[in-house]
Design an enzyme around this catalytic site. Structure first.
Site, PDB file in Angstrom:
ATOM      1  N   ILE A 472       0.867  -1.179   0.000  1.00 10.96           N
ATOM      2  CA  ILE A 472       0.000   0.000   0.000  1.00 10.96           C
ATOM      3  C   ILE A 472       0.905   1.230   0.000  1.00 10.96           C
ATOM      4  O   ILE A 472       1.724   1.405   0.902  1.00 10.96           O
ATOM      5  CB  ILE A 472      -0.907   0.012   1.244  1.00 10.96           C
ATOM      6  CG1 ILE A 472      -1.783  -1.239   1.276  1.00 10.96           C
ATOM      7  CG2 ILE A 472      -1.777   1.268   1.263  1.00 10.96           C
ATOM      8  CD1 ILE A 472      -2.582  -1.384   2.560  1.00 10.96           C
ATOM      9  N   HIS A 473       0.759   2.082  -1.014  1.00 10.21           N
ATOM     10  CA  HIS A 473       1.650   3.225  -1.177  1.00 10.21           C
ATOM     11  C   HIS A 473       0.900   4.528  -0.929  1.00 10.21           C
ATOM     12  O   HIS A 473      -0.226   4.685  -1.395  1.00 10.21           O
ATOM     13  CB  HIS A 473       2.218   3.219  -2.601  1.00 10.21           C
ATOM     14  CG  HIS A 473       3.264   4.260  -2.822  1.00 10.21           C
ATOM     15  ND1 HIS A 473       4.522   4.182  -2.264  1.00 10.21           N
ATOM     16  CD2 HIS A 473       3.237   5.411  -3.542  1.00 10.21           C
ATOM     17  CE1 HIS A 473       5.226   5.240  -2.652  1.00 10.21           C
ATOM     18  NE2 HIS A 473       4.464   6.003  -3.419  1.00 10.21           N
ATOM     19  N   PRO A 474       1.466   5.457  -0.177  1.00 11.01           N
ATOM     20  CA  PRO A 474       2.738   5.386   0.543  1.00 11.01           C
ATOM     21  C   PRO A 474       2.507   5.033   2.017  1.00 11.01           C
ATOM     22  O   PRO A 474       1.811   5.739   2.726  1.00 11.01           O
ATOM     23  CB  PRO A 474       3.282   6.802   0.413  1.00 11.01           C
ATOM     24  CG  PRO A 474       2.045   7.668   0.346  1.00 11.01           C
ATOM     25  CD  PRO A 474       0.931   6.836  -0.243  1.00 11.01           C
ATOM     26  N   GLU A 478       4.870  -0.964   3.562  1.00  9.55           N
ATOM     27  CA  GLU A 478       5.134  -1.475   2.213  1.00  9.55           C
ATOM     28  C   GLU A 478       6.618  -1.767   1.963  1.00  9.55           C
ATOM     29  O   GLU A 478       6.961  -2.502   1.044  1.00  9.55           O
ATOM     30  CB  GLU A 478       4.644  -0.489   1.157  1.00  9.55           C
ATOM     31  CG  GLU A 478       5.473   0.788   1.069  1.00  9.55           C
ATOM     32  CD  GLU A 478       5.083   1.667  -0.104  1.00  9.55           C
ATOM     33  OE1 GLU A 478       4.806   1.123  -1.194  1.00  9.55           O
ATOM     34  OE2 GLU A 478       5.051   2.900   0.073  1.00  9.55           O
ATOM     35  N   CYS A 498      10.653   8.291  -2.258  1.00  5.67           N
ATOM     36  CA  CYS A 498       9.471   7.853  -1.502  1.00  5.67           C
ATOM     37  C   CYS A 498       8.929   6.546  -2.065  1.00  5.67           C
ATOM     38  O   CYS A 498       7.991   6.033  -1.537  1.00  5.67           O
ATOM     39  CB  CYS A 498       8.397   8.931  -1.565  1.00  5.67           C
ATOM     40  SG  CYS A 498       7.695   9.180  -3.187  1.00  5.67           S
TER      41      CYS A 498
END
Length: 498
Positions: A472-474, A478, A498
């Site tokens: 799952i970003h950000p 992750e 990032c």
């Protein structure tokens, strides 16, 4: 035994019905209380309410001894001693078969829950099926589970007051001076950091922001008090007898209940030397706080009288894989157990499973491996499984692959916080399909991240499964789905973006 007073300024009050007599009560051919008696919304244990309690016992055909404290010369002294023993300052104060039931309302609630009937039953070989000494997470969990399984249970819990007279309520270390206040104070610190970061995110405020320690501690202590009451209520609902007294073994299968003596603060001369320089401090104080851990309070429990072995250095109790001590009918769960993680969820799980093995049909043992935990410092640290050093000791270095990286949380970027502080690492067993045997993270919300991966590790998490998982970003979590650099490669692990 009823400790009461002969007068009642509230004699006109009426209260809640005892009409809800259970089938069990009727089957026991005990006469229900007089019809139409209603006691609604009355304060607990008001002076003079003893007459209602006497009528209750009379309706059940039970003889009781009554001491009217205002009719005896040393009545005030007796009530003072009762207050110390039971932590109840009002009358009536009711005991049944040496068990403290409580005041007027508590006695009626015990009747409605069935606890009073249990206490009034004829003597068996033992007074209780199970006695818990210590009302912490493990003890309460075991007590409630045993009660659910239909057993007669008592919980003894007493905290020796500090020299200043400070004590705490039911629930043990976690609720009173551990996990709960720690996490709430941790949150207070995080809010302070968030205030500092907020200006970088466009928040403008002119007035000086300051912290009020008294406001914070009062709010936290109020929350803890509500938890203490909740635990007592839960025990009462499950018909578990709770006594605020110290438990001491006097012989096999026999425990004595004598509140410890209260002492006044003495004087201590303190000489301290700084570890970072030549400064020395000397002074005389009546209280010295040494924040170096906790002692196991096992040396004054009479364990030696029944043969329970303890570690003479630590005071902890050695147990086997079913929490059994050197005496077959005595078990130890929670922080007092030698070699077990000092964690609330571990105590709760082990206590619950112990009750099920003792009184149910279960054979399940507590799994002390892959227990997740978190250190709630301003930068949280979470882990599950083995530390790197322990993994090398168990599996040998050549059989391990260690993946790691530094990372920069997105929330830290605009705030300008350090970009190489947070760290992630997994330890994999190459001989078992790269199964993850150690999980470590240093960063924001590490506890929340670790909890999820702990479940995956219980299911046999491997490096390949992590690689196959879409992150799952950000988020901070992750980073574990994109780990590539091994420690053995020696490559740079600083965060590039990032």
């Amino acid at each position: 035994m009823i400790f009461s007073k002969s007068y009642c300024p509230h004699s006109t009050r009426v209260g809640a019905a005892l009409a809800g007599s259970t089938a069990r009560d009727q089957a026991a051919t005990r006469t229900p209380p007089p019809a139409g008696r209603v006691r609604a919304g009355a304060p607990a244990s008001l002076p003079g309410c003893g007459s209602e309690v006497k009528e209750l016992f009379s309706s059940l055909g039970v003889e009781c001894n009554v001491l009217e404290l205002d009719q005896v010369d040393d009545g005030a002294k007796v009530q003072e001693v009762l207050s110390e023993i039971t932590n109840q300052k009002t009358v009536p104060n009711v005991f049944v078969n040496k068990v403290h039931v409580g005041g007027c309302d508590q006695t009626f609630q015990a009747y409605q829950s069935g606890l009073l009937q249990k206490l009034l039953q004829e003597d068996s070989a033992y007074d209780y099926d199970l006695i818990i000494v210590g009302g912490g997470s493990g003890g309460l969990s075991c007590a409630k589970e045993a009660a659910i399984l239909g057993k007669k249970v008592m919980v003894l819990d007493f905290v020796v007051p500090s020299p200043q007279g400070t004590s705490w309520g039911l629930g043990g270390t976690c609720v009173n001076v551990g996990c709960i206040p720690k996490k709430l104070m941790h949150q207070a610190a995080l809010l302070g950091q968030a205030l500092c970061d907020s200006r970088k995110f466009g928040w403008e405020y002119n007035q000086q922001v300051k912290h009020n320690w008294e406001t914070m501690t009062k709010a936290i202590q109020n929350h803890i008090s509500s938890l203490n009451w909740g635990y007592r209520l839960s025990l009462r609902e499950k018909a578990v007898a709770y006594v605020n007294s110290y438990g001491e073994f006097v012989e096999h299968h026999k425990i004595k209940i004598q509140q410890l003596e209260k002492g006044s603060p003495g004087k201590l001369k303190v000489l301290a030397k700084s570890t970072e320089g030549t400064e020395t401090i000397e002074g005389v104080y009546n209280t010295v706080l040494l924040a170096i851990g906790r002692d196991s309070c096992t040396r004054k429990m009479g364990l030696e009288k029944i043969g329970v072995k303890i570690n003479e250095k630590s005071g902890k109790i050695p147990v086997n894989d079913v929490e059994q001590t050197s005496v077959p009918y005595v078990y130890a769960v929670g922080d007092v157990s030698e070699g077990k993680p000092e964690l609330t969820p571990v105590a709760i799980q082990s206590g619950k499973l112990l009750a099920r093995r003792l009184f149910g049909a279960s054979l399940e043992k507590c799994d002390y491996i892959n227990v997740p935990t978190t250190v709630f410092t301003p930068l949280e640290y979470g882990c599950c499984g083995l530390a790197e050093e322990k993994a090398i000791e168990v599996y040998k270095k050549e059989n391990l692959e260690i993946y790691h990286t530094l990372f920069w949380p997105l929330e830290w970027t605009v705030a300008g916080r350090d970009n190489n502080t947070c760290y992630a690492k997994i330890i994999c067993n190459k001989l078992d399909h790269d199964r993850v045997i150690g999980f470590h993270i240093l960063g924001p919300n590490a506890g929340e991240v670790t909890q999820g991966f702990a479940a995956a590790m219980k299911c046999g998490l491997t490096k390949q499964l992590l690689d196959d998982t879409i992150g799952i970003h950000p988020t901070c979590g992750e980073v574990f789905t994109t780990l590539e650099i091994t420690k053995s490669s020696g490559l740079d692990i600083t965060q590039k973006g990032c």
